[in-house]
Motif scaffolding. Structure first.
Motif, PDB file in Angstrom:
ATOM      1  N   ARG A 155     -43.851 -53.800  44.362  1.00 34.59           N
ATOM      2  CA  ARG A 155     -43.168 -52.538  44.605  1.00 34.59           C
ATOM      3  C   ARG A 155     -43.242 -52.199  46.090  1.00 34.59           C
ATOM      4  NH1 ARG A 155     -44.663 -46.836  41.587  1.00 34.59           N
ATOM      5  NH2 ARG A 155     -42.955 -45.591  42.494  1.00 34.59           N
ATOM      6  N   GLY A 156     -42.176 -51.685  46.630  1.00 35.14           N
ATOM      7  CA  GLY A 156     -42.131 -51.366  48.047  1.00 35.14           C
ATOM      8  C   GLY A 156     -41.516 -52.466  48.885  1.00 35.14           C
ATOM      9  N   SER A 157     -41.021 -53.515  48.235  1.00 37.32           N
ATOM     10  CA  SER A 157     -40.383 -54.602  48.968  1.00 37.32           C
ATOM     11  C   SER A 157     -39.105 -54.111  49.638  1.00 37.32           C
ATOM     12  CB  SER A 157     -40.054 -55.759  48.022  1.00 37.32           C
ATOM     13  OG  SER A 157     -41.244 -56.320  47.504  1.00 37.32           O
ATOM     14  N   ASN A 158     -38.757 -54.773  50.726  1.00 37.73           N
ATOM     15  CA  ASN A 158     -37.552 -54.412  51.471  1.00 37.73           C
ATOM     16  C   ASN A 158     -36.372 -55.320  51.153  1.00 37.73           C
ATOM     17  OD1 ASN A 158     -38.450 -52.179  53.314  1.00 37.73           O
ATOM     18  ND2 ASN A 158     -39.955 -53.718  53.888  1.00 37.73           N
ATOM     19  N   ILE A 159     -36.644 -56.577  50.838  1.00 40.62           N
ATOM     20  CA  ILE A 159     -35.585 -57.522  50.476  1.00 40.62           C
ATOM     21  C   ILE A 159     -35.572 -57.635  48.957  1.00 40.62           C
ATOM     22  CG2 ILE A 159     -34.697 -59.864  50.765  1.00 40.62           C
ATOM     23  CD1 ILE A 159     -36.250 -60.037  53.379  1.00 40.62           C
ATOM     24  N   PHE A 160     -34.455 -57.263  48.343  1.00 47.02           N
ATOM     25  CA  PHE A 160     -34.392 -57.183  46.887  1.00 47.02           C
ATOM     26  C   PHE A 160     -33.968 -58.499  46.234  1.00 47.02           C
ATOM     27  CE2 PHE A 160     -33.132 -52.569  47.875  1.00 47.02           C
ATOM     28  CZ  PHE A 160     -34.465 -52.209  48.022  1.00 47.02           C
ATOM     29  N   SER A 161     -32.949 -59.137  46.792  1.00 52.37           N
ATOM     30  CA  SER A 161     -32.441 -60.364  46.175  1.00 52.37           C
ATOM     31  C   SER A 161     -31.556 -61.111  47.160  1.00 52.37           C
ATOM     32  CB  SER A 161     -31.650 -60.049  44.895  1.00 52.37           C
ATOM     33  OG  SER A 161     -30.648 -59.079  45.158  1.00 52.37           O
ATOM     34  N   LEU A 162     -31.271 -62.363  46.806  1.00 51.10           N
ATOM     35  CA  LEU A 162     -30.470 -63.239  47.665  1.00 51.10           C
ATOM     36  C   LEU A 162     -29.488 -64.006  46.792  1.00 51.10           C
ATOM     37  CD1 LEU A 162     -30.022 -64.546  50.492  1.00 51.10           C
ATOM     38  CD2 LEU A 162     -31.754 -66.236  49.850  1.00 51.10           C
ATOM     39  N   TYR A 163     -28.238 -64.094  47.262  1.00 52.33           N
ATOM     40  CA  TYR A 163     -27.179 -64.766  46.510  1.00 52.33           C
ATOM     41  C   TYR A 163     -26.556 -65.859  47.380  1.00 52.33           C
ATOM     42  CZ  TYR A 163     -27.506 -60.496  43.716  1.00 52.33           C
ATOM     43  OH  TYR A 163     -27.961 -59.452  42.961  1.00 52.33           O
ATOM     44  N   ALA A 164     -26.173 -66.950  46.739  1.00 53.48           N
ATOM     45  CA  ALA A 164     -25.487 -68.040  47.439  1.00 53.48           C
ATOM     46  C   ALA A 164     -24.135 -68.272  46.768  1.00 53.48           C
ATOM     47  CB  ALA A 164     -26.322 -69.316  47.405  1.00 53.48           C
TER      48      ALA A 164
END
Length: 241
Positions: free
Chosen positions: A4-13
């Protein structure tokens, strides 16, 4: 999985030639219900407008109203002998520094480029998760480095180094382009010089030909006048002699 508190949520290609999703790396599952539709809508707009991204125009940051931004990076890989264009889209907290996100995407792109098997899968597969596992693996080191708070010194150093590296690569490309242009200018100058010599030679030939035609014309006129005079004078001379 991210805390919790992360800044990068997800990554898509996404594969650019048909805008197919080929892989996803999720760090904060709680945000997916908002992020997934936003990313899908963005890609659909690219597809509808026939948008072509390249290494020069893909540094985009799309703002949303849901507390996150979408950062894009386009990369080309030589996977099967022809360029494979991959669009990386990172969903990031709107307060996270763009320089950190850009460095994150750069590192992921380089790591992905060192995995030929993943690139071949991204090039040919129709599976939406074709490279999800390699993408997660390729992104974890960068994620741990750049997901930190904006004041993280190490992350900032890596970010600055990434920007310097990108700027240096851009300057090298500009120098190469300028060098090619100078070569073209020099070649064009040589061609113009050769053309000028040829033109001068041809001009002299044309001038000589014009003089010859002029002399011939004067000679013909003189001959005609002489004949006319003879026609007039000879009968008169004969008559009075």
């Amino acid at each position: 999985m991210a805390q919790r508190g992360s800044n990068i949520f997800s990554l898509y290609a996404y594969r650019q030639r048909d805008y197919s999703l080929v892989g996803t790396a999720v760090y904060v599952t709680a945000m997916q219900q908002d992020v997934d539709p936003a990313v899908a809508k963005l890609v659909e707009s690219f597809k509808a407008n026939n948008t072509t991204l390249n290494t020069g125009n893909s540094r985009l940051c799309i703002k949303t109203k849901n507390g996150f931004h979408l950062h894009l990076l386009y990369s080309e890989y030589q996977a099967v002998g022809v360029p494979l264009g991959i669009i990386l889209i990172a969903a990031v907290r709107d307060t996270h520094r763009a320089t950190l996100v850009n460095s994150f995407l750069n590192d992921v792109s380089r790591e992905l480029g060192s995995n030929p098997q993943a690139l071949r899968a991204a090039d040919s597969s129709t599976d939406r998760d074709a490279i999800s596992r390699p993408l997660m693996t390729a992104s974890m080191t960068a994620y741990k480095r750049y997901d930190t708070a904006t004041g993280d010194a190490l992350g900032q150093i890596h970010s600055d180094m990434g920007e310097i590296r990108d700027a240096a690569a851009h300057n090298v490309d500009k120098l190469r382009i300028n060098h090619d242009r100078l070569d073209n200018i020099a070649q064009n100058a040589d061609e113009l010089a050769a053309a000028a010599v040829t033109f001068k030679s041809e001009a002299r030939g044309v001038e000589k030909a014009a003089k010859c035609r002029k002399i011939k014309m004067y000679a013909i006129i003189a001959a005609v006048i002489l004949v006319i005079l003879l026609i007039i004078i000879v009968p008169i001379v004969i008559k009075y002699t």
